[in-house]
Design an enzyme around this catalytic site. Structure first.
Site, PDB file in Angstrom:
ATOM      1  N   TRP A  45     130.209   9.040  19.369  1.00  0.00           N
ATOM      2  CA  TRP A  45     130.642   8.396  19.933  1.00  0.00           C
ATOM      3  C   TRP A  45     131.445   9.186  21.558  1.00  0.00           C
ATOM      4  CZ3 TRP A  45     136.091   7.505  16.833  1.00  0.00           C
ATOM      5  CH2 TRP A  45     137.221   7.081  17.897  1.00  0.00           C
ATOM      6  N   ASP A  76     123.682   8.391  15.659  1.00  0.00           N
ATOM      7  CA  ASP A  76     124.056   6.893  15.631  1.00  0.00           C
ATOM      8  C   ASP A  76     125.297   6.333  17.179  1.00  0.00           C
ATOM      9  OD1 ASP A  76     125.726   4.372  13.365  1.00  0.00           O
ATOM     10  OD2 ASP A  76     127.681   5.609  14.975  1.00  0.00           O
ATOM     11  N   TYR A  81     130.410   2.351  23.175  1.00  0.00           N
ATOM     12  CA  TYR A  81     130.536   3.358  23.284  1.00  0.00           C
ATOM     13  C   TYR A  81     130.712   4.166  24.624  1.00  0.00           C
ATOM     14  CZ  TYR A  81     130.472   4.536  18.385  1.00  0.00           C
ATOM     15  OH  TYR A  81     130.484   4.337  17.186  1.00  0.00           O
ATOM     16  N   HIS A 148     129.718  -3.356  14.218  1.00  0.00           N
ATOM     17  CA  HIS A 148     130.938  -2.304  14.665  1.00  0.00           C
ATOM     18  C   HIS A 148     132.591  -3.162  14.583  1.00  0.00           C
ATOM     19  CE1 HIS A 148     131.994   0.990  17.669  1.00  0.00           C
ATOM     20  NE2 HIS A 148     132.497   1.069  16.412  1.00  0.00           N
ATOM     21  N   SER A 179     129.457  -1.575   9.850  1.00  0.00           N
ATOM     22  CA  SER A 179     130.486  -0.297  10.146  1.00  0.00           C
ATOM     23  C   SER A 179     131.875  -0.621   9.779  1.00  0.00           C
ATOM     24  CB  SER A 179     130.556   0.071  11.419  1.00  0.00           C
ATOM     25  OG  SER A 179     131.276   0.998  11.532  1.00  0.00           O
ATOM     26  N   GLN A 199     128.536   1.761   6.920  1.00  0.00           N
ATOM     27  CA  GLN A 199     129.056   3.125   7.595  1.00  0.00           C
ATOM     28  C   GLN A 199     130.781   2.922   7.127  1.00  0.00           C
ATOM     29  OE1 GLN A 199     129.761   4.952  11.879  1.00  0.00           O
ATOM     30  NE2 GLN A 199     127.739   4.348  11.826  1.00  0.00           N
TER      31      GLN A 199
END
Length: 354
Positions: A45, A76, A81, A148, A179, A199
């Site tokens: 990230w 990851d 990002y 996400h 996630s 996640q």
């Protein structure tokens, strides 16, 4: 409950600056497959440079190479990002590695601003975003793609997972997972056939998965990827009430959840409270360990955990994080003390969905 019997060490040799060096880290099986991944991975990230302050590309590449040389194989990222910057840098990193096949790269989709909103979850957009991640990472197939932190109602409907299953059949992805922000979301996802991984946020300040999720995930052979194991860095033990962050660092602008779920920043405790609690943990750190090493080892001590993905911006951080893989499990006495501290002083202060 504890994991030290599951980890298998896989070593390999590499030539570095004319010298032969041993690269190795304890590995764990990724869900029910025969694949193994490093139990300490790398979250990227911060390499996107959007919510952690600016990270020069050369520095980002050096961090990735340092992780690889420390034995990290699990990386990851996400399409959002840096609006693809993190994926692009990882793609350049992979192109520079003669051993690129040993890396397992996980990405995520669902929060990219174009087209955004509900349009992000149509089969057409999911396929387009998958193709864009493939291009940026410069790979023929994604090892893992994850939804996400998408809206719970979208996960409940299940169409997004059907689309990912179709992309797997097409050969564009090897595995798909999710996630999530909350345990309710995690349990919801477990009901979808074909889910390979979850996640989650898990750290000394966020223990709920132990009782709510871990056994169910193991029963379904679903891998657990742990993000934010250091609670935005506060569990490094290096922050004080006077620590400041750049204006474009989420630890400045999201302390109260102004931009996204507050649980993503300082475990939902707020900066001042998390620093105060970290100070109470400091006396419990075993001799010879840093607080960060203890916090990472704590996560690894749970056998449901597949890999832990702390972020890092410098090579020395990467090596310090990777060293947790070689540590002995923490004592039962220390686990009990940390559990008591959580119950008596932490749980009631956590904000946000959990």
């Amino acid at each position: 409950m504890f994991a030290h019997v599951r980890a298998v060490r896989l070593d390999s040799w590499r030539i570095l600056d004319g010298a032969v060096i041993l690269i190795g880290m304890n590995q764990r099986t990724f869900n029910a497959s025969e694949e193994r991944v490093s139990e300490i991975g790398l979250g990227t990230w911060q390499l996107g440079g959007a919510e952690w302050g600016n990270v020069p590309e050369e520095e980002a590449l050096a961090t990735l190479h340092a992780a690889a040389d420390a034995g990290v194989t699990f990386i990851d990222t996400a399409d959002i990002y840096g609006l693809g910057r993190s994926e692009e840098i990882i793609g350049r990193f992979l192109a520079e590695r003669p051993d690129r096949d040993r890396f397992f790269v996980a990405t995520k989709l669902g929060r990219y601003p174009k087209p955004g909103g509900a349009e992000n979850f149509t089969p057409r957009t999911i396929a387009e975003h998958t193709d864009e991640s493939l291009r940026r990472l410069n790979v023929e197939r994604l090892d893992l793609t994850q939804t996400h932190c998408i809206p719970p109602e979208v996960m409940q409907q299940g169409e997004v997972f059907e689309t990912l299953a179709n992309l797997k059949q097409q050969g564009k992805i090897r595995h798909w997972g999710a996630s999530v922000e909350s345990m309710d979301e995690a349990l919801m996802c477990l009901e979808h056939e074909g889910l390979a991984s979850l996640q989650i946020i898990f750290n000394i300040f966020r223990r709920k998965p132990i009782d709510v999720l871990f056994q169910k995930a193991q029963e379904k052979n679903v891998a657990i990827i742990v993000r934010l194991p250091l609670a935005s860095g506060v569990l490094s033990g290096k922050m004080t009430p006077d620590t400041t962050f750049a204006a474009n660092d989420h630890r400045s602008f999201n302390r109260d959840g102004a931009q996204f779920n507050v649980g993503e920043t300082f475990a939902g405790l707020g900066f001042e409270k998390s620093v105060a609690l970290a100070e109470k943990i400091q006396p419990l750190v075993p001799e010879g360990l840093t607080m960060a090493q203890m916090a990472l080892r704590w996560c690894l001590d749970f056998d449901a955990v597949t890999t832990v993905i702390p972020g890092a911006r410098r090579a020395e951080q990467v090596h310090a994080n990777a060293s947790a893989s070689d540590l002995d499990p923490l004592s039962d006495e220390l686990h009990a003390k940390l559990a008591e501290l959580y119950e008596s002083q932490v749980a009631e202060h956590i904000r946000g969905v959990y």
